[in-house]
Write a protein that holds these residues in place. Structure first.
Motif, mmCIF file in Angstrom:
data_model
loop_
_atom_site.group_PDB
_atom_site.id
_atom_site.type_symbol
_atom_site.label_atom_id
_atom_site.label_comp_id
_atom_site.label_asym_id
_atom_site.label_seq_id
_atom_site.Cartn_x
_atom_site.Cartn_y
_atom_site.Cartn_z
ATOM 1 N N MET A 133 0.886 -1.181 0.067
ATOM 2 C CA MET A 133 0.083 0.183 0.012
ATOM 3 C C MET A 133 0.889 0.975 -0.025
ATOM 4 S SD MET A 133 -2.766 1.298 2.768
ATOM 5 C CE MET A 133 -4.282 0.380 2.076
ATOM 6 N N LYS A 134 0.622 2.358 -0.797
ATOM 7 C CA LYS A 134 1.446 3.599 -0.917
ATOM 8 C C LYS A 134 0.468 4.461 -0.294
ATOM 9 C CE LYS A 134 4.357 1.471 -3.616
ATOM 10 N NZ LYS A 134 3.712 0.075 -3.550
ATOM 11 N N ILE A 135 0.792 4.998 0.953
ATOM 12 C CA ILE A 135 0.144 6.150 1.632
ATOM 13 C C ILE A 135 0.670 7.459 1.390
ATOM 14 C CG2 ILE A 135 -0.618 6.622 3.840
ATOM 15 C CD1 ILE A 135 0.036 3.843 4.849
ATOM 16 N N ALA A 136 -0.314 8.333 0.694
ATOM 17 C CA ALA A 136 0.314 9.782 0.346
ATOM 18 C C ALA A 136 -0.123 10.527 1.628
ATOM 19 C CB ALA A 136 -0.204 10.125 -0.935
ATOM 20 N N VAL A 137 0.745 11.314 1.953
ATOM 21 C CA VAL A 137 0.490 12.314 3.039
ATOM 22 C C VAL A 137 0.851 13.816 2.332
ATOM 23 C CG1 VAL A 137 1.410 13.254 5.355
ATOM 24 C CG2 VAL A 137 1.889 10.655 4.489
ATOM 25 N N LEU A 138 -0.346 14.466 2.619
ATOM 26 C CA LEU A 138 -0.501 15.823 1.968
ATOM 27 C C LEU A 138 -1.137 16.877 2.690
ATOM 28 C CD1 LEU A 138 -3.275 15.593 -0.971
ATOM 29 C CD2 LEU A 138 -2.721 13.660 0.329
ATOM 30 N N SER A 139 -1.156 18.014 2.211
ATOM 31 C CA SER A 139 -1.946 19.148 3.036
ATOM 32 C C SER A 139 -2.188 20.023 2.125
ATOM 33 C CB SER A 139 -0.721 19.651 3.925
ATOM 34 O OG SER A 139 0.337 20.569 3.403
ATOM 35 N N GLY A 140 -3.379 20.689 2.420
ATOM 36 C CA GLY A 140 -3.669 21.941 1.536
ATOM 37 C C GLY A 140 -2.848 23.050 1.239
ATOM 38 N N LYS A 141 -1.988 23.376 2.393
ATOM 39 C CA LYS A 141 -1.325 24.560 2.471
ATOM 40 C C LYS A 141 0.035 24.131 3.054
ATOM 41 C CE LYS A 141 -1.927 27.400 5.743
ATOM 42 N NZ LYS A 141 -1.090 26.997 6.864
ATOM 43 N N GLY A 142 1.138 24.890 2.828
ATOM 44 C CA GLY A 142 2.403 24.681 3.448
ATOM 45 C C GLY A 142 2.603 25.181 5.039
ATOM 46 N N GLY A 143 3.275 24.137 5.807
ATOM 47 C CA GLY A 143 3.355 24.744 7.194
ATOM 48 C C GLY A 143 2.599 23.997 7.925
ATOM 49 N N THR A 144 1.764 23.042 7.625
ATOM 50 C CA THR A 144 0.830 22.259 8.708
ATOM 51 C C THR A 144 1.529 21.066 9.163
ATOM 52 O OG1 THR A 144 0.230 20.620 7.099
ATOM 53 C CG2 THR A 144 -1.144 22.552 7.027
ATOM 54 N N GLY A 145 2.698 20.853 9.172
ATOM 55 C CA GLY A 145 3.385 19.783 9.681
ATOM 56 C C GLY A 145 3.238 18.553 9.071
ATOM 57 N N LYS A 146 3.215 18.524 7.637
ATOM 58 C CA LYS A 146 2.989 17.201 6.963
ATOM 59 C C LYS A 146 4.165 16.391 7.166
ATOM 60 C CE LYS A 146 3.549 18.316 2.549
ATOM 61 N NZ LYS A 146 4.867 17.759 2.642
ATOM 62 N N THR A 147 5.442 16.856 6.923
ATOM 63 C CA THR A 147 6.699 16.348 7.045
ATOM 64 C C THR A 147 6.849 15.628 8.430
ATOM 65 O OG1 THR A 147 7.720 17.398 5.069
ATOM 66 C CG2 THR A 147 9.290 16.346 6.624
ATOM 67 N N THR A 148 6.554 16.545 9.292
ATOM 68 C CA THR A 148 6.625 16.121 10.808
ATOM 69 C C THR A 148 5.939 14.665 10.816
ATOM 70 O OG1 THR A 148 6.860 18.267 11.423
ATOM 71 C CG2 THR A 148 6.143 16.739 13.229
ATOM 72 N N VAL A 149 4.439 14.621 10.371
ATOM 73 C CA VAL A 149 3.581 13.683 10.510
ATOM 74 C C VAL A 149 4.193 12.441 9.888
ATOM 75 C CG1 VAL A 149 1.294 12.743 10.168
ATOM 76 C CG2 VAL A 149 1.651 14.991 11.139
ATOM 77 N N SER A 150 4.522 12.628 8.673
ATOM 78 C CA SER A 150 4.947 11.504 7.626
ATOM 79 C C SER A 150 6.235 10.859 8.268
ATOM 80 C CB SER A 150 4.847 12.030 6.287
ATOM 81 O OG SER A 150 5.961 13.008 6.214
ATOM 82 N N THR A 151 7.129 11.673 8.541
ATOM 83 C CA THR A 151 8.595 11.152 9.091
ATOM 84 C C THR A 151 8.440 10.230 10.471
ATOM 85 O OG1 THR A 151 9.174 13.209 9.895
ATOM 86 C CG2 THR A 151 10.089 12.822 7.984
ATOM 87 N N ASN A 152 7.504 10.744 11.327
ATOM 88 C CA ASN A 152 7.254 10.101 12.576
ATOM 89 C C ASN A 152 6.354 8.874 12.610
ATOM 90 O OD1 ASN A 152 8.097 11.720 15.329
ATOM 91 N ND2 ASN A 152 7.590 13.244 13.825
ATOM 92 N N LEU A 153 5.651 8.855 11.568
ATOM 93 C CA LEU A 153 4.692 7.854 11.189
ATOM 94 C C LEU A 153 5.593 6.759 10.574
ATOM 95 C CD1 LEU A 153 1.177 8.960 10.170
ATOM 96 C CD2 LEU A 153 1.633 7.703 12.134
ATOM 97 N N ALA A 154 6.340 7.015 9.563
ATOM 98 C CA ALA A 154 7.250 6.106 9.149
ATOM 99 C C ALA A 154 8.126 5.379 10.069
ATOM 100 C CB ALA A 154 7.900 6.848 7.934
ATOM 101 N N LEU A 155 8.676 6.217 10.909
ATOM 102 C CA LEU A 155 9.466 5.476 11.827
ATOM 103 C C LEU A 155 8.747 4.706 12.903
ATOM 104 C CD1 LEU A 155 12.317 7.883 13.151
ATOM 105 C CD2 LEU A 155 12.557 5.935 11.846
ATOM 106 N N THR A 156 7.259 4.955 13.070
ATOM 107 C CA THR A 156 6.847 4.135 14.211
ATOM 108 C C THR A 156 6.400 3.025 13.546
ATOM 109 O OG1 THR A 156 5.874 6.313 15.203
ATOM 110 C CG2 THR A 156 4.507 4.368 15.330
ATOM 111 N N LEU A 157 6.197 3.180 12.352
ATOM 112 C CA LEU A 157 5.594 1.747 11.593
ATOM 113 C C LEU A 157 6.607 1.088 10.864
ATOM 114 C CD1 LEU A 157 2.214 3.237 10.066
ATOM 115 C CD2 LEU A 157 2.306 1.229 11.706
ATOM 116 N N ASN A 158 7.712 1.622 10.824
ATOM 117 C CA ASN A 158 9.089 1.022 10.250
ATOM 118 C C ASN A 158 8.616 0.804 8.834
ATOM 119 O OD1 ASN A 158 10.665 0.847 12.437
ATOM 120 N ND2 ASN A 158 9.658 -1.394 12.996
#
Length: 276
Positions: free
Chosen positions: A1-26
């Motif tokens: 499964m390919k899970i896209a992490v997106l946001s309607g605008k910049g600065g919402t924390g998209k990269t913060t969320v995606s990197t932390n979830l990637a590590l949490t789930l390996n």
């Protein structure tokens, strides 16, 4: 499964969320925000390889060119212009479509490679990481995004999309099986999240919302999710502690107070996306 992490605008924390979830789930992390790929700052992978990304741009050979102008008329992107006794190329407008060569009866068009960016691959102790980097001054990110995503393995991946709802996001979302929309509890955050939801709906893929910088009240985003029956995957609370960790390039999921939050979000994701 390919899970896209997106946001309607910049600065919402998209990269913060995606990197932390990637590590949490390996799960492998792919940074498609090629104009500002910040994920590696936090994940800090050891680089294993790097490759350049090229576009093919035309060369018009004066000795055989008849100045008929057919190539100029065929170029939908206005990358070619007839100026006096030559055909002028504006190479950064060229989309590598090849139409100019197809219409040239004098066979005066050949192609050369032009580097527009690169792809880097590396690994942390836990996960594989990849990112695209657009060269400074280059206007077109899509060719790098397409190359980055075209050869992904079948295993589950997190795709960190560019911000907004532009063609860069569309080309990232085309490869996704599910989408996470990261927003913040503000008028701007809600407005742009709605735009992102409309985009995701066009692809008929399951999606859910994560609120970053949550004020821990029944805010406008939570009300919208409840009224529209939009799955709310979880919320990352706004705090000075999080800001300090982030400013130092740290990972929230490695702190005890945030680890549980991301683990709960991960479990909710599996429920909403029916993913095992």
């Amino acid at each position: 499964m390919k899970i896209a992490v997106l946001s309607g605008k910049g600065g919402t924390g998209k990269t913060t969320v995606s990197t932390n979830l990637a590590l949490t789930l390996n799960i492998p992390y792919i940074d498609c925000d090629v104009e500002e790929p910040n994920g590696f700052i936090f994940l800090n992978p050891v680089l294993e390889n790097e490759e350049e990304v090229f576009l093919q741009v035309p060369e018009i050979h004066k000795e055989t060119c008849t100045l008929c102008g057919a190539c100029v008329k065929a170029c939908q992107f206005h990358a070619l212009a007839k100026a006096g006794k030559e055909i002028v190329l504006f190479e950064k407008l060229c989309h590598d479509c090849g139409a100019c060569k197809l219409v040239c009866e004098a066979d005066a068009v050949t192609f050369r490679k032009r580097a527009i960016g690169k792809i880097q691959r590396g690994r942390t102790e836990k996960i594989q990481c990849e990112r695209g980097i657009l060269n400074i001054g280059e206007p077109m990110a899509v060719p790098i995004i397409k190359k980055l995503l075209a050869s992904l393995p079948e295993e589950t991946q997190f795709i960190d999309c560019p911000p907004g709802t532009s063609c860069n996001v569309v080309n990232s979302l085309r490869f996704a099986d599910a989408a996470i929309l990261v927003t913040e509890p503000s008028e701007f955050g809600l407005h742009d999240m709605k735009m992102a939801i409309e985009l995701v709906k066009k692809y008929s893929i399951p999606y859910g919302v994560i609120i970053n910088k949550d004020d821990q009240t029944e805010n406008m985003v939570k009300k919208y999710c409840k009224e529209s029956q939009t799955p709310l995957l979880g919320a990352v609370p706004y705090s000075r502690e999080a800001a300090i960790i982030y400013s130092k390039g740290g990972m929230l999921c490695q702190e005890s107070s945030y680890k549980k939050i991301f683990e709960e979000i991960a479990e909710k994701m599996k429920e909403v996306f029916r993913w095992n």
